[in-house]
Design an enzyme around this catalytic site. Structure first.
Site, PDB file in Angstrom:
ATOM      1  N   SER A  11      44.048  14.645  75.442  1.00 29.38           N
ATOM      2  CA  SER A  11      44.302  16.071  75.675  1.00 29.38           C
ATOM      3  C   SER A  11      45.143  16.308  76.916  1.00 29.38           C
ATOM      4  O   SER A  11      45.940  17.255  76.956  1.00 29.38           O
ATOM      5  CB  SER A  11      42.980  16.834  75.800  1.00 29.38           C
ATOM      6  OG  SER A  11      42.306  16.870  74.563  1.00 29.38           O
ATOM      7  N   THR A  16      43.240  20.875  79.332  1.00 31.96           N
ATOM      8  CA  THR A  16      44.320  21.773  78.901  1.00 31.96           C
ATOM      9  C   THR A  16      44.636  22.842  79.933  1.00 31.96           C
ATOM     10  O   THR A  16      45.784  22.945  80.384  1.00 31.96           O
ATOM     11  CB  THR A  16      44.001  22.393  77.532  1.00 31.96           C
ATOM     12  OG1 THR A  16      43.870  21.342  76.567  1.00 31.96           O
ATOM     13  CG2 THR A  16      45.104  23.344  77.093  1.00 31.96           C
ATOM     14  N   GLU A  76      42.881  28.856  74.726  1.00 30.04           N
ATOM     15  CA  GLU A  76      42.534  27.584  74.100  1.00 30.04           C
ATOM     16  C   GLU A  76      41.205  27.687  73.377  1.00 30.04           C
ATOM     17  O   GLU A  76      40.177  28.031  73.972  1.00 30.04           O
ATOM     18  CB  GLU A  76      42.443  26.452  75.123  1.00 30.04           C
ATOM     19  CG  GLU A  76      42.205  25.107  74.417  1.00 30.04           C
ATOM     20  CD  GLU A  76      41.787  23.981  75.344  1.00 30.04           C
ATOM     21  OE1 GLU A  76      42.206  22.839  75.081  1.00 30.04           O
ATOM     22  OE2 GLU A  76      41.044  24.229  76.307  1.00 30.04           O
ATOM     23  N   ASP A  81      42.527  23.074  70.344  1.00 29.06           N
ATOM     24  CA  ASP A  81      42.318  21.688  70.779  1.00 29.06           C
ATOM     25  C   ASP A  81      41.714  20.872  69.641  1.00 29.06           C
ATOM     26  O   ASP A  81      40.656  21.205  69.114  1.00 29.06           O
ATOM     27  CB  ASP A  81      41.387  21.650  71.988  1.00 29.06           C
ATOM     28  CG  ASP A  81      41.471  20.339  72.756  1.00 29.06           C
ATOM     29  OD1 ASP A  81      41.511  19.271  72.108  1.00 29.06           O
ATOM     30  OD2 ASP A  81      41.495  20.375  73.996  1.00 29.06           O
ATOM     31  N   ASP A 141      46.971  20.320  70.369  1.00 24.64           N
ATOM     32  CA  ASP A 141      47.397  19.229  71.236  1.00 24.64           C
ATOM     33  C   ASP A 141      47.385  17.896  70.492  1.00 24.64           C
ATOM     34  O   ASP A 141      48.135  16.983  70.806  1.00 24.64           O
ATOM     35  CB  ASP A 141      46.541  19.154  72.500  1.00 24.64           C
ATOM     36  CG  ASP A 141      45.044  19.208  72.216  1.00 24.64           C
ATOM     37  OD1 ASP A 141      44.648  19.359  71.042  1.00 24.64           O
ATOM     38  OD2 ASP A 141      44.261  19.108  73.182  1.00 24.64           O
ATOM     39  N   HIS A 142      46.528  17.797  69.476  1.00 26.78           N
ATOM     40  CA  HIS A 142      46.377  16.594  68.654  1.00 26.78           C
ATOM     41  C   HIS A 142      45.357  16.924  67.589  1.00 26.78           C
ATOM     42  O   HIS A 142      44.814  18.032  67.562  1.00 26.78           O
ATOM     43  CB  HIS A 142      45.878  15.402  69.495  1.00 26.78           C
ATOM     44  CG  HIS A 142      44.654  15.746  70.300  1.00 26.78           C
ATOM     45  ND1 HIS A 142      43.405  15.878  69.724  1.00 26.78           N
ATOM     46  CD2 HIS A 142      44.492  16.032  71.625  1.00 26.78           C
ATOM     47  CE1 HIS A 142      42.528  16.232  70.643  1.00 26.78           C
ATOM     48  NE2 HIS A 142      43.164  16.331  71.810  1.00 26.78           N
ATOM     49  N   HIS A 186      40.755  10.596  68.659  1.00 27.96           N
ATOM     50  CA  HIS A 186      41.941  11.349  68.239  1.00 27.96           C
ATOM     51  C   HIS A 186      42.740  10.546  67.220  1.00 27.96           C
ATOM     52  O   HIS A 186      42.550   9.335  67.076  1.00 27.96           O
ATOM     53  CB  HIS A 186      42.844  11.644  69.440  1.00 27.96           C
ATOM     54  CG  HIS A 186      42.199  12.506  70.478  1.00 27.96           C
ATOM     55  ND1 HIS A 186      42.807  12.777  71.690  1.00 27.96           N
ATOM     56  CD2 HIS A 186      41.012  13.161  70.502  1.00 27.96           C
ATOM     57  CE1 HIS A 186      42.024  13.559  72.410  1.00 27.96           C
ATOM     58  NE2 HIS A 186      40.925  13.801  71.713  1.00 27.96           N
TER      59      HIS A 186
END
Length: 433
Positions: free
Chosen positions: A83, A136, A256, A35, A303-304, A398
């Site tokens: 997320s 997530t 994760e 993550d 995820d980013h 993000h």
């Protein structure tokens, strides 16, 4: 003689059928999400982990398994995902809006990889360092219009079923406060469904079978840096693989490394490298598992990216990441110690970071340690670590940059080149029929 020939033909047919069955057996899938882990994080980890005694910069497990890149934009015109939208894409193969938990814009449920796997008689597991009802894992196990509905999401882990079975056979992470509430005790309900339960990570060894539920903190697990269990993701993964493997049933396991993102939001490079170290140990373990169980696929991505991390700042062509190996505690923990002993603030700083400060900086450290606001001191500590390592940040949020894709094992070649995050899920769905 005729019956012997017939018997041989039948035996050969049986052997061929067994071989075909072995070849076509569903692969195990291990899906790993770092993550917030954009490319700068894996690059930073390479230099953080570098052996200074050698001239060559050693490759990391991330370098060894890199196969492609993925774009992360959500289903709107922002280009910057949260997320939940990213996890929805990674879990369902369909992009949605920021905040969505496996739902589309019309608030219709999107089938998740775990629901698909459960219908195909796979076992499923989730291992995270956040609470297990965070964005997530929730996007694989639940459906909700908002990631913030934590209690509703936790409740759905009981109610959301496929063929009468809960979506996850194994859940390890945090989240006790959401599962044991004044109005409902979900842990007891899981016990009634024959789930083994433990609340202390030191009791992982007490799990002997599926289904299993481990909630090891009120919310997220303690950060890796300064923790009694600095490789807690690796520990939980080890037990999860052990339990899933002994079932002799194909499985999908979501892992994760949740708190890389939290470090990025906090612009905390020492925190981030400790989380990356835990993830590196976990991925190494997974690779070793696949080497012993070749009908297994690992796919990993982020995820980013979070924080706009950059290596090199102050107009200097230099990054001093290895200094971070000297940092022993989280900045907030250091600040707490200093505020208890403000006269010894610099000694505490030096003992736990090994970083020298100017006389002016030492005076500022002592002054801030005597003030009541720990946030100012924590920020000062992070700033001084950034200055010493020449680490830069562009945001507390993000970014829209592409993230890496890593793959290993059976069908790994299907995850090479550039793709978007929803493509990853669509390719995994095809392996679970």
């Amino acid at each position: 003689m005729k019956w012997i020939i017939t018997a041989l033909i039948c035996l050969t047919s049986s052997i061929n059928s067994m071989a075909i069955a072995a070849e076509t057996k569903h692969p195990n899938i291990i899906y790993i999400i770092g993550d917030g882990m954009g490319p700068a994080y894996t690059t930073a980890y390479r230099y953080f982990a570098d052996n200074p005694a050698t001239k060559t910069v050693e490759s990391t497990i991330f370098d060894q398994l890199l196969t492609g890149m993925a774009s992360t934009y959500p289903d709107d015109d922002t280009y910057v995902t949260d997320s939940a939208a990213a996890a929805t894409a990674l879990a369902t193969g369909t992009k949605s809006y920021n905040g969505a938990i496996a739902m589309d814009h019309e608030k219709q449920h999107l089938t998740t990889l775990f629901e698909h796997a459960k219908a195909a008689h796979f076992n499923t597991g989730v291992v995270v360092t956040s609470q297990i009802n965070h964005a997530t894992p929730a996007s694989f196990l639940s459906h909700n219009e908002s990631r913030r509905n934590y209690d509703d999401i936790a409740d759905s882990y009981i109610h959301n079923t496929v063929k009468g079975r809960q979506i996850a056979d194994l859940m390890f992470g945090g989240g006790q406060q959401y599962f044991i509430r004044p109005n409902r005790n979900l842990v007891q309900e899981f016990n009634n469904l024959d789930y083994q339960y433990q609340s202390d990570i030191n009791d992982l060894h007490k799990f002997t079978r599926l289904p299993a539920l481990g909630l090891f903190a009120a919310k997220g697990l303690p950060p890796a840096l300064g923790s009694e269990h600095p490789t807690r993701l690796n520990q939980m993964t080890h037990k999860a693989l052990q339990l899933l493997t002994q079932e002799k049933t194909p499985f999908v396991l979501l892992i994760e490394a949740s708190q890389i993102d939290w470090c990025g939001h906090s612009n905390d490079i020492s925190c981030a490298m400790a989380e990356m170290d835990d993830l590196a140990a976990t991925v190494t373990q997974v690779k070793q598992y696949i080497d012993k169980h070749p009908n297994t696929l690992m796919v990993m991505t982020a995820d980013h990216s979070t924080g706009g991390l950059t290596l090199g700042s102050q107009n200097k062509y230099l990054w001093q990441g290895p200094i971070l190996k000297q940092v022993k505690l989280m900045p907030a923990a250091l600040a707490e110690m200093m505020q208890k002993q403000p006269d010894h603030a610099y000694q505490i700083w030096h003992n736990n970071t090994g970083i020298k400060l100017t006389d002016i900086a030492q005076a500022s450290l002592t002054k801030l340690s005597a003030e009541p606001d720990p946030e100012l001191l924590t920020h000062f500590i992070k700033t001084k670590i950034d200055q010493a390592t020449l680490t830069g940040w562009t945001t507390k949020g993000h970014t829209a940059i592409d993230v890496q894709v890593f793959a290993y094992g059976v069908e790994a070649d299907k995850f090479s080149g550039h793709m978007t995050n929803s493509d990853i899920a669509q390719r995994l769905f095809k392996l679970v029929q």
